[in-house]
Design a protein around this motif. Structure first.
Motif, mmCIF file in Angstrom:
data_model
loop_
_atom_site.group_PDB
_atom_site.id
_atom_site.type_symbol
_atom_site.label_atom_id
_atom_site.label_comp_id
_atom_site.label_asym_id
_atom_site.label_seq_id
_atom_site.Cartn_x
_atom_site.Cartn_y
_atom_site.Cartn_z
ATOM 1 N N THR A 144 0.832 -1.240 -0.131
ATOM 2 C CA THR A 144 0.002 0.008 0.006
ATOM 3 C C THR A 144 0.919 1.479 0.072
ATOM 4 O OG1 THR A 144 -0.093 0.066 2.531
ATOM 5 C CG2 THR A 144 -1.996 -1.164 1.313
ATOM 6 N N SER A 160 -10.170 6.209 -0.580
ATOM 7 C CA SER A 160 -9.821 5.699 0.650
ATOM 8 C C SER A 160 -8.428 6.526 1.083
ATOM 9 C CB SER A 160 -9.725 4.165 0.492
ATOM 10 O OG SER A 160 -8.604 3.990 -0.425
ATOM 11 N N LYS A 161 -8.048 7.237 0.328
ATOM 12 C CA LYS A 161 -6.706 7.821 0.491
ATOM 13 C C LYS A 161 -5.652 6.831 0.495
ATOM 14 C CE LYS A 161 -8.686 11.909 2.472
ATOM 15 N NZ LYS A 161 -8.762 12.694 1.246
ATOM 16 N N THR A 162 -5.620 5.663 -0.017
ATOM 17 C CA THR A 162 -4.726 4.604 0.083
ATOM 18 C C THR A 162 -4.631 3.839 -1.213
ATOM 19 O OG1 THR A 162 -5.102 4.170 2.553
ATOM 20 C CG2 THR A 162 -4.144 2.561 1.276
ATOM 21 N N THR A 182 -20.710 4.494 0.019
ATOM 22 C CA THR A 182 -19.513 4.659 -0.919
ATOM 23 C C THR A 182 -19.855 5.106 -2.153
ATOM 24 O OG1 THR A 182 -18.707 2.233 -0.020
ATOM 25 C CG2 THR A 182 -18.131 2.874 -2.340
ATOM 26 N N THR A 198 -3.504 0.597 -3.246
ATOM 27 C CA THR A 198 -3.081 -0.712 -2.915
ATOM 28 C C THR A 198 -2.964 -1.517 -4.325
ATOM 29 O OG1 THR A 198 -5.381 -1.400 -2.922
ATOM 30 C CG2 THR A 198 -4.354 -0.637 -0.874
ATOM 31 N N LEU A 239 -9.434 -4.249 -2.154
ATOM 32 C CA LEU A 239 -9.725 -4.043 -0.862
ATOM 33 C C LEU A 239 -10.977 -4.547 -0.974
ATOM 34 C CD1 LEU A 239 -8.353 -0.768 0.534
ATOM 35 C CD2 LEU A 239 -7.441 -2.856 0.971
ATOM 36 N N GLN A 276 -19.696 8.910 -1.823
ATOM 37 C CA GLN A 276 -18.299 9.444 -1.720
ATOM 38 C C GLN A 276 -17.790 9.315 -3.257
ATOM 39 O OE1 GLN A 276 -16.369 6.570 0.949
ATOM 40 N NE2 GLN A 276 -16.582 8.115 2.573
ATOM 41 N N PHE A 290 -14.546 -4.465 1.114
ATOM 42 C CA PHE A 290 -15.114 -3.464 1.950
ATOM 43 C C PHE A 290 -15.929 -4.378 3.031
ATOM 44 C CE2 PHE A 290 -14.135 0.413 0.158
ATOM 45 C CZ PHE A 290 -14.100 0.175 -1.121
ATOM 46 N N GLN A 345 -20.096 -1.224 5.858
ATOM 47 C CA GLN A 345 -20.253 0.262 5.378
ATOM 48 C C GLN A 345 -21.234 0.014 4.135
ATOM 49 O OE1 GLN A 345 -16.431 0.733 2.743
ATOM 50 N NE2 GLN A 345 -16.861 2.917 2.863
#
Length: 111
Positions: free
Chosen positions: A2, A79-81, A98, A83, A87, A101, A89, A93
């Motif tokens: 990540t 997600s500001k990540t 989602t 990878t 991922l 966003q 979820f 959530q």
């Protein structure tokens, strides 16, 4: 694997620690950051640094001057990540959250 973007203000210091069990970097608290800032001001880490080619500094500044916080926010994922694997979820959530966003992200790119 990540990664994530970090946008620094001038003279800003951010300190992260590696958590092996989570395989993740996490920002340390303000007190620990201050301790590192003092060590930086006292040049305590300089002996561990590699030489920097100053003639490359002009190229670096020319390239990085185009990266603003607004540009960075448009480029990074929700997600500001970043990878290397998808991922999964959590079922807690909601899909609506989602989607909202995602739509906010699309709207910010179009503005």
């Amino acid at each position: 694997k990540t990664s994530f973007f970090i946008y620094f203000q001038e003279f800003e210091i951010k300190v992260f620690k590696w958590f092996e069990n989570e395989e993740q970097l996490k920002e340390v608290d303000e007190q620990e950051t201050r301790a590192y800032a003092i060590a930086i001001a006292n040049f305590e880490f300089d002996k561990y640094l590699a030489p920097f080619e100053l003639e490359k500094n002009k190229d670096w500044l020319n390239l990085t001057n185009y990266i603003t916080l607004k540009v960075l926010n448009k480029l990074q994922p929700i997600s500001k990540t970043i990878t290397s694997t998808a991922l999964l979820f959590s079922f807690n959530q909601t899909q609506t959250q989602t989607q909202t966003q995602g739509q906010d992200k699309i709207n910010s790119v179009n503005n």
